[in-house]
Every structure is written in structure tokens, then in C-alpha cells.
Design a protein around this motif. Sequence first.
Motif, mmCIF file in Angstrom:
data_model
loop_
_atom_site.group_PDB
_atom_site.id
_atom_site.type_symbol
_atom_site.label_atom_id
_atom_site.label_comp_id
_atom_site.label_asym_id
_atom_site.label_seq_id
_atom_site.Cartn_x
_atom_site.Cartn_y
_atom_site.Cartn_z
ATOM 1 N N LEU A 269 12.816 10.718 10.107
ATOM 2 C CA LEU A 269 13.539 10.627 8.837
ATOM 3 C C LEU A 269 12.601 11.036 7.712
ATOM 4 C CD1 LEU A 269 16.007 9.598 7.095
ATOM 5 C CD2 LEU A 269 14.830 7.380 7.040
ATOM 6 N N ALA A 270 13.015 12.012 6.919
ATOM 7 C CA ALA A 270 12.265 12.412 5.720
ATOM 8 C C ALA A 270 13.123 12.084 4.506
ATOM 9 C CB ALA A 270 11.947 13.904 5.762
ATOM 10 N N GLU A 271 12.572 11.322 3.566
ATOM 11 C CA GLU A 271 13.361 10.833 2.426
ATOM 12 C C GLU A 271 12.637 11.095 1.116
ATOM 13 O OE1 GLU A 271 15.521 6.659 0.946
ATOM 14 O OE2 GLU A 271 14.718 6.858 2.984
ATOM 15 N N LEU A 272 13.371 11.635 0.154
ATOM 16 C CA LEU A 272 12.798 11.960 -1.155
ATOM 17 C C LEU A 272 12.680 10.705 -2.016
ATOM 18 C CD1 LEU A 272 11.878 14.035 -3.288
ATOM 19 C CD2 LEU A 272 14.309 14.312 -3.899
ATOM 20 N N ASP A 273 11.474 10.437 -2.458
ATOM 21 C CA ASP A 273 11.207 9.372 -3.429
ATOM 22 C C ASP A 273 10.999 10.052 -4.781
ATOM 23 O OD1 ASP A 273 10.475 7.148 -4.837
ATOM 24 O OD2 ASP A 273 8.575 6.826 -3.787
ATOM 25 N N ALA A 274 12.098 10.355 -5.464
ATOM 26 C CA ALA A 274 12.056 11.193 -6.662
ATOM 27 C C ALA A 274 11.228 10.576 -7.774
ATOM 28 C CB ALA A 274 13.485 11.463 -7.153
ATOM 29 N N SER A 275 11.260 9.267 -7.907
ATOM 30 C CA SER A 275 10.547 8.624 -9.015
ATOM 31 C C SER A 275 9.040 8.762 -8.878
ATOM 32 C CB SER A 275 10.929 7.143 -9.104
ATOM 33 O OG SER A 275 10.484 6.440 -7.965
ATOM 34 N N ASN A 276 8.558 8.978 -7.657
ATOM 35 C CA ASN A 276 7.130 9.148 -7.418
ATOM 36 C C ASN A 276 6.774 10.564 -6.974
ATOM 37 O OD1 ASN A 276 5.938 6.389 -7.852
ATOM 38 N ND2 ASN A 276 7.470 5.866 -6.302
ATOM 39 N N ASN B 153 19.344 8.386 -1.460
ATOM 40 C CA ASN B 153 18.289 9.372 -1.685
ATOM 41 C C ASN B 153 18.500 10.572 -0.767
ATOM 42 O OD1 ASN B 153 16.871 7.616 -3.500
ATOM 43 N ND2 ASN B 153 16.063 6.530 -1.709
ATOM 44 N N TYR B 154 18.140 11.745 -1.244
ATOM 45 C CA TYR B 154 18.218 12.960 -0.438
ATOM 46 C C TYR B 154 17.290 12.813 0.763
ATOM 47 C CZ TYR B 154 18.614 17.987 0.500
ATOM 48 O OH TYR B 154 18.874 19.208 1.065
ATOM 49 N N ALA B 155 17.775 13.194 1.945
ATOM 50 C CA ALA B 155 16.999 12.968 3.160
ATOM 51 C C ALA B 155 17.404 13.958 4.245
ATOM 52 C CB ALA B 155 17.185 11.538 3.654
ATOM 53 N N SER B 156 16.564 14.062 5.260
ATOM 54 C CA SER B 156 16.901 14.814 6.462
ATOM 55 C C SER B 156 16.554 13.972 7.683
ATOM 56 C CB SER B 156 16.150 16.155 6.513
ATOM 57 O OG SER B 156 14.765 15.953 6.666
ATOM 58 N N GLU B 157 17.321 14.174 8.738
ATOM 59 C CA GLU B 157 17.067 13.475 9.997
ATOM 60 C C GLU B 157 16.895 14.512 11.094
ATOM 61 O OE1 GLU B 157 19.483 9.939 11.620
ATOM 62 O OE2 GLU B 157 19.952 11.572 13.014
ATOM 63 N N MET B 158 15.926 14.284 11.970
ATOM 64 C CA MET B 158 15.682 15.184 13.089
ATOM 65 C C MET B 158 15.485 14.358 14.352
ATOM 66 S SD MET B 158 12.990 18.375 13.178
ATOM 67 C CE MET B 158 11.491 17.382 13.205
ATOM 68 N N GLU C 68 0.799 -1.231 0.000
ATOM 69 C CA GLU C 68 0.000 0.000 0.000
ATOM 70 C C GLU C 68 0.832 1.283 0.000
ATOM 71 O OE1 GLU C 68 -3.467 0.134 2.398
ATOM 72 O OE2 GLU C 68 -3.558 -2.051 2.651
ATOM 73 N N PHE C 69 2.111 1.195 0.370
ATOM 74 C CA PHE C 69 2.936 2.402 0.427
ATOM 75 C C PHE C 69 4.151 2.337 -0.500
ATOM 76 C CE2 PHE C 69 0.464 2.441 4.265
ATOM 77 C CZ PHE C 69 0.211 3.784 4.519
ATOM 78 N N GLY C 70 4.383 1.180 -1.097
ATOM 79 C CA GLY C 70 5.511 1.054 -2.011
ATOM 80 C C GLY C 70 6.860 1.104 -1.331
ATOM 81 N N VAL C 71 6.901 0.722 -0.046
ATOM 82 C CA VAL C 71 8.161 0.656 0.688
ATOM 83 C C VAL C 71 8.179 -0.642 1.480
ATOM 84 C CG1 VAL C 71 8.232 3.175 0.929
ATOM 85 C CG2 VAL C 71 7.331 1.798 2.811
ATOM 86 N N THR C 72 9.361 -1.020 1.925
ATOM 87 C CA THR C 72 9.476 -2.149 2.841
ATOM 88 C C THR C 72 10.193 -1.687 4.096
ATOM 89 O OG1 THR C 72 11.583 -2.905 1.893
ATOM 90 C CG2 THR C 72 9.552 -3.841 0.968
ATOM 91 N N PHE D 37 12.624 1.770 -0.769
ATOM 92 C CA PHE D 37 11.585 2.017 -1.769
ATOM 93 C C PHE D 37 11.542 0.853 -2.758
ATOM 94 C CE2 PHE D 37 12.555 6.806 -1.244
ATOM 95 C CZ PHE D 37 11.745 6.864 -0.113
ATOM 96 N N LYS D 38 10.345 0.435 -3.124
ATOM 97 C CA LYS D 38 10.200 -0.641 -4.106
ATOM 98 C C LYS D 38 10.781 -0.235 -5.460
ATOM 99 C CE LYS D 38 6.425 -3.002 -4.532
ATOM 100 N NZ LYS D 38 4.977 -3.359 -4.649
ATOM 101 N N GLN D 39 10.674 1.043 -5.780
ATOM 102 C CA GLN D 39 11.171 1.530 -7.074
ATOM 103 C C GLN D 39 12.506 2.249 -6.919
ATOM 104 O OE1 GLN D 39 7.790 3.855 -8.532
ATOM 105 N NE2 GLN D 39 7.051 2.069 -9.668
ATOM 106 N N GLN D 40 13.358 1.718 -6.060
ATOM 107 C CA GLN D 40 14.651 2.362 -5.831
ATOM 108 C C GLN D 40 15.518 2.360 -7.088
ATOM 109 O OE1 GLN D 40 15.641 4.163 -3.212
ATOM 110 N NE2 GLN D 40 17.469 4.656 -4.390
ATOM 111 N N ASP D 41 15.328 1.368 -7.955
ATOM 112 C CA ASP D 41 16.123 1.353 -9.189
ATOM 113 C C ASP D 41 15.843 2.593 -10.036
ATOM 114 O OD1 ASP D 41 13.507 0.451 -9.599
ATOM 115 O OD2 ASP D 41 14.066 -0.800 -11.317
ATOM 116 N N LYS D 42 14.596 3.058 -10.056
ATOM 117 C CA LYS D 42 14.262 4.286 -10.789
ATOM 118 C C LYS D 42 14.877 5.501 -10.106
ATOM 119 C CE LYS D 42 9.913 2.533 -12.703
ATOM 120 N NZ LYS D 42 8.449 2.738 -12.819
#
Length: 345
Positions: A288-295, A265-270, A174-178, A328-333
Motif C-alpha cells: 500500500l502506497a499512500e499520499l501524506d499531502a500535509s507532509n 487519501n490518494y493511494a495505490s495497492e499492489m 517516529e513516523f507520525g502514523v499509527t 496519519f497523525k495529521q489526517q485532519d490537515k
Amino acid sequence: MKQKSLLPIVVVFIAGLFHSCSEEPTVMRQNITGRPNEILVVIGEDSWESKPGELIRTTLAQPQVGLPQEEPVFGLINVAPAAFKKIFKTTRNIIQVTISSTVKTPEVLMKDNAWAFPQATVEIKAKDGVQFEQLFSENSNKILSYFISAEKKRLSESYEKTYESTIFNLLNNEFGVTMKVPPGFVVAKKEKDFVWYKYETPDISQGIILYSIPYKSDSTFTINYMVALNDSVLKRNIPGPTDGSYMSIEKRLDQIFNITEHNKNYASEMRGLWRLENDFMGGPYISLAELDASNQRVIIVFGYVYAPSKDKRNFLQQVEVMMYSMKFKQQDKNDKINSQVKMGN
């Protein structure tokens, strides 16, 4: 204090001597013993009570950031070299210090699985206290990182072996992540683009909130934006036990904020503390905030611990390792996009 007059000599002298090696297969070795985040320090009493010991304590037992009460990064246990027998050699983390005029080549040797598995050991040799101070100061951050990485790797490998499949499948489908969390975690709330799952006992609570937002600009990855964003999501979704109470970020203390990368992936940690508005509960958190650029979205993961009257360092580290297992499931992208962006720079 560093001896500045010796600096050029010592730097040349130790060049290339800091190294790490992994042992051959460890099938015949014993399993490690000892508590998580503890280090056995094998060093003479005189050295332990003087400058060498002070340097070791200042680095490895420094306060862990982002906790409500002071706790050291590592608990240190001192053992004299003469007492370092078989019973101690299976300890999970070990530092051996030799300060002697018989030392010909000063070195810092990092070695995995010397006597047990999965073990992390560091051996430091110096001819006198001044040389030890120079050697340790030059390599203190590497030594600290080595032991922290070893502890996190042990947790990660345990979660890889046994994890809660219900949570894993929900996030995957449902979220495209593991993400791999230990058995016992249950879903507390789920909505579109939002899920909260937690593990609770009568004594502690560990929780992870995962949600996504559309990516609009890099202003997302700023401390003010992330504090306001997390606050709004927590207020809306995480109620407290009394009427009108809800989770929020504690703002009377500064947040610890860093721009970083996760899985390239570009990310920030707080990091900081959370509290319940209109109530009295609280504890540490990591976000943790992480950019999923492909989506064209940002995934935010907010992990927290509630453990009144207990040390919280280990509980928070467990949550951190769970969060950082996210993929991310689509990390290859994403890899292709990230590569193109870096080439453009």
C-alpha cells in the motif's frame, strides 16, 4: 444464462428489495462459531447441484487473487434446509436460499447478528431457478463484498482490543502514523524513515515493512515505479538466510495493481508474489502506497507472508487488515487539503 426477455420485468420487480439491517443490541446472543472465511450455504440438494449452486460457488469460492497456490475466497459448506438446526445457527457466515413457487416477493436480505455475534447472514428468496439466477447475478458483487467486509471487520475489532503497544508507540512517535498489530510482533530492523517488524513461529512468518519517501509527482503511483521502489528497498534491507540472498518481487507473474483511496487519501495497492534471490523461499505480498499531502511524503507499507506447505489466504488477510489500520497523525490537515483539491476539480 440470463433470460434477456425477463430482464426488464425482474429489475423492476426487485427494485428496492436489496437491503441490509443491523439487529438490536446483541448482549444475549452467543458468540459465532466456525472458521474464518467459511460460509454455511443452506440450500436444497437439487439446487446446490444445479445452476443456483454453481452461481454461488462461482462467486463466493472463486480463486483468491495474489496467492502462490489456488485457494478460494471462501470455503463453502452445504447444509440442507431441514438440517439447519440450532447447532448451525451460530456459524459466522450464513446464506439461506429459498426457491419455491410459494415465494411472492423475491428479495436479498442482508442481516447482521441474526443468531450470534458478530455474524453476517444473507437470505435469498426466489420463486424458481430462473428468478434466483437473475436475482443472484444482479447482487453477487454486493453479497461477496458483504462477507469479505464482515471478516475484515472481525479482525480489525480484535486488533483494536489487543495490540502490540511497542510497535504502535514507535510508529506514532517516529513516523507520525499509527498501526495496530497483534502482540508478538517485534522490530527486526529500524533506520531513518524505515522500519521492519515481524511475527514468526516455526511454521509461519508475517512481516510488515513501512518506509517513507518524499512526494515528487504522481508517477510514484504507477506499477513500474512501485515495483522498482519496493525492489530496491527490499534488496537493501531484507536479507535471506544464505549469503547473497535477499527479498525481491517475483516478476515472472504480473502484479495486481489498483489506484484507490485509504482514509480519503490518494493511494495505490499492489499484490503479487515475493521471492528470495539466490535462494528458494517465497510467498504472497500486498503493498500500500499512500499520499501524506500535509507532509509532502508517501508512506509505503509492504506486508508479506511465508508459510511453506500451508494455506496462505487467512495469513495474508490478517496482514492486510493490520496494514489498513494505518492512520496519519495529521489526517485532519490532509482532510483539508483533500477537500480543497476536490473542490478545485
